[in-house]
Design a protein around this motif. Sequence first.
Motif, short mmCIF file in Angstrom:
data_model
loop_
_atom_site.label_atom_id
_atom_site.label_comp_id
_atom_site.label_asym_id
_atom_site.label_seq_id
_atom_site.Cartn_x
_atom_site.Cartn_y
_atom_site.Cartn_z
N ASP A 126 0.83 -1.21 0.00
CA ASP A 126 0.00 0.00 0.00
C ASP A 126 0.86 1.26 0.00
N ALA A 127 1.97 1.23 0.72
CA ALA A 127 2.85 2.40 0.75
C ALA A 127 3.39 2.71 -0.63
N ARG A 128 3.73 1.68 -1.37
CA ARG A 128 4.25 1.89 -2.73
C ARG A 128 3.16 2.35 -3.68
N LYS A 129 1.97 1.82 -3.52
CA LYS A 129 0.86 2.27 -4.35
C LYS A 129 0.54 3.74 -4.07
N THR A 130 0.54 4.11 -2.80
CA THR A 130 0.26 5.49 -2.42
C THR A 130 1.32 6.44 -2.95
N SER A 131 2.58 6.03 -2.83
CA SER A 131 3.68 6.87 -3.29
C SER A 131 3.62 7.07 -4.79
N THR A 132 3.34 6.00 -5.53
CA THR A 132 3.27 6.08 -6.99
C THR A 132 2.09 6.95 -7.42
N SER A 133 0.94 6.75 -6.77
CA SER A 133 -0.25 7.53 -7.10
C SER A 133 -0.05 9.00 -6.78
N SER A 134 0.59 9.29 -5.65
CA SER A 134 0.82 10.68 -5.25
C SER A 134 1.75 11.38 -6.22
N SER A 135 2.80 10.68 -6.65
CA SER A 135 3.75 11.28 -7.59
C SER A 135 3.09 11.59 -8.93
N SER A 136 2.19 10.70 -9.35
CA SER A 136 1.53 10.89 -10.63
C SER A 136 0.52 12.04 -10.58
N SER A 137 -0.22 12.13 -9.48
CA SER A 137 -1.28 13.14 -9.39
C SER A 137 -0.74 14.55 -9.21
N THR A 138 0.42 14.66 -8.56
CA THR A 138 0.98 16.00 -8.32
C THR A 138 2.03 16.39 -9.34
N ASN A 139 2.34 15.46 -10.25
CA ASN A 139 3.35 15.69 -11.28
C ASN A 139 4.69 16.13 -10.69
N THR A 140 5.01 15.59 -9.54
CA THR A 140 6.28 15.93 -8.91
C THR A 140 7.40 15.12 -9.51
N ALA A 141 8.62 15.60 -9.26
CA ALA A 141 9.79 14.91 -9.81
C ALA A 141 10.29 13.82 -8.87
N ASN A 142 9.62 13.70 -7.70
CA ASN A 142 10.07 12.70 -6.74
C ASN A 142 9.87 11.29 -7.29
N ALA A 143 10.92 10.51 -7.21
CA ALA A 143 10.83 9.13 -7.72
C ALA A 143 9.98 8.29 -6.79
N PRO A 144 9.14 7.40 -7.32
CA PRO A 144 8.33 6.53 -6.46
C PRO A 144 9.21 5.57 -5.69
N VAL A 145 8.66 4.98 -4.63
CA VAL A 145 9.38 4.00 -3.84
C VAL A 145 9.76 2.82 -4.74
N THR A 146 10.96 2.32 -4.54
CA THR A 146 11.43 1.20 -5.35
C THR A 146 10.52 0.00 -5.19
N PRO A 147 10.13 -0.65 -6.29
CA PRO A 147 9.30 -1.85 -6.19
C PRO A 147 9.96 -2.92 -5.33
N LEU A 148 9.15 -3.73 -4.70
CA LEU A 148 9.66 -4.84 -3.91
C LEU A 148 10.34 -5.84 -4.83
N ARG A 149 11.57 -6.19 -4.50
CA ARG A 149 12.32 -7.19 -5.26
C ARG A 149 12.11 -8.55 -4.60
N ILE A 150 11.48 -9.47 -5.32
CA ILE A 150 11.12 -10.76 -4.75
C ILE A 150 11.82 -11.89 -5.52
N LEU A 151 12.44 -12.79 -4.78
CA LEU A 151 13.03 -14.00 -5.36
C LEU A 151 12.16 -15.18 -4.94
N GLU A 152 11.50 -15.79 -5.90
CA GLU A 152 10.64 -16.94 -5.62
C GLU A 152 11.37 -18.22 -6.02
#
Length: 347
Positions: A126-152
């Motif tokens: 949820d934190a990553r979704k919120t960060s990505t959505s916030s960056s897109s809606s405000t058109n800020t230059a802040n990079a979104p939180v790095t996606p979770l890197r998962i090794l299955e």
Amino acid sequence: MVQTSNKSKSSSKSKAFLGLGKPKSKSLKSGRPPLLSSSTSTTTTSHPSISSKHTRTLIRTHHVLQKRLAAARLTNDTSLINELDSQLSATGGLESYQLASTVGQSATRGGDSSRVLVHWLRSEIDARKTSTSSSSSTNTANAPVTPLRILEVGALSTTNALNIPDVTTVRRIDLRSSGPGIEEADFMAFAVPDDPNGKGIWQGRRGYDVLSLSLVLNYVPDACGRGAMLKRTTAFFSQSHPDVPATMDGSTQPMQLLPCLFLVLPAPTLHNSRYLTPEHLILIMDSLGYTHLHTKTTRKLHYSLWRYDLDKRANWLKSGGQIVFAKKEINPGGGRNNFCIILDEES
């Protein structure tokens, strides 16, 4: 074609299981059923439907034969090794086992264990979704939180619940790839992130936030190998994990989860074993630097989530904490199984 082994090959395999020659890490291939063929396996969509009863029988048969094969290798019983190899091939080899496992874990059977992992990682997601959505809606230059890197590890499908756009990036491996998107690799020989030759770098970075071992540890045929696998997981985590961004309403930070290990075992291996209980598993994991976060137990499966902390491991060693766990009966009684995890100084 039935695979057979000559005396020299059987001797070499037996030495590996006995620890002779001191290999750096024990390959998982020695414990897996022989392959049906050397060609790329057919995707499960081309196979007819398999009943739940047949699926359970096939998986159970593989595990029984696998345990007998491990015991035969320990005693260097060449004739029995060949006989059990033949029986495993006759049941369809690793391809049939993968098919049964895939069907058993399908959404229609309610068996996708990754859904439990996603639920436990909800705050990070949820934190990553919120960060990505916030960056897109405000058109800020802040990079979104790095996606979770998962090794299955031991992946059977590329379409499970771990696929979340802009939130997760998943690397999948198995001893034998069952389709595109799953790398064919042995976890016990897989390049660690700090590999000096750079082989452990993936997508330009080293290390993972989450490791998933769903019904993998129980496939390792011997107790020492299981301990070695658990210990090896600690080498794959990213060491840098900033706090999860605050939620939009300014509430407190959620529980720190990363980096973490998702472990799924058949419930009887923990709840009906002479040598392992949930409490004993926690002690073993504590010694490796893990902290228990979540547990869920059903009639068939035991799910657990563990956060890894390098400092905890260092403090454990500094304080003289137990690091060797031998095979010891801790849950006596009739009708119990012999599933065990052994940690020694060479694990």
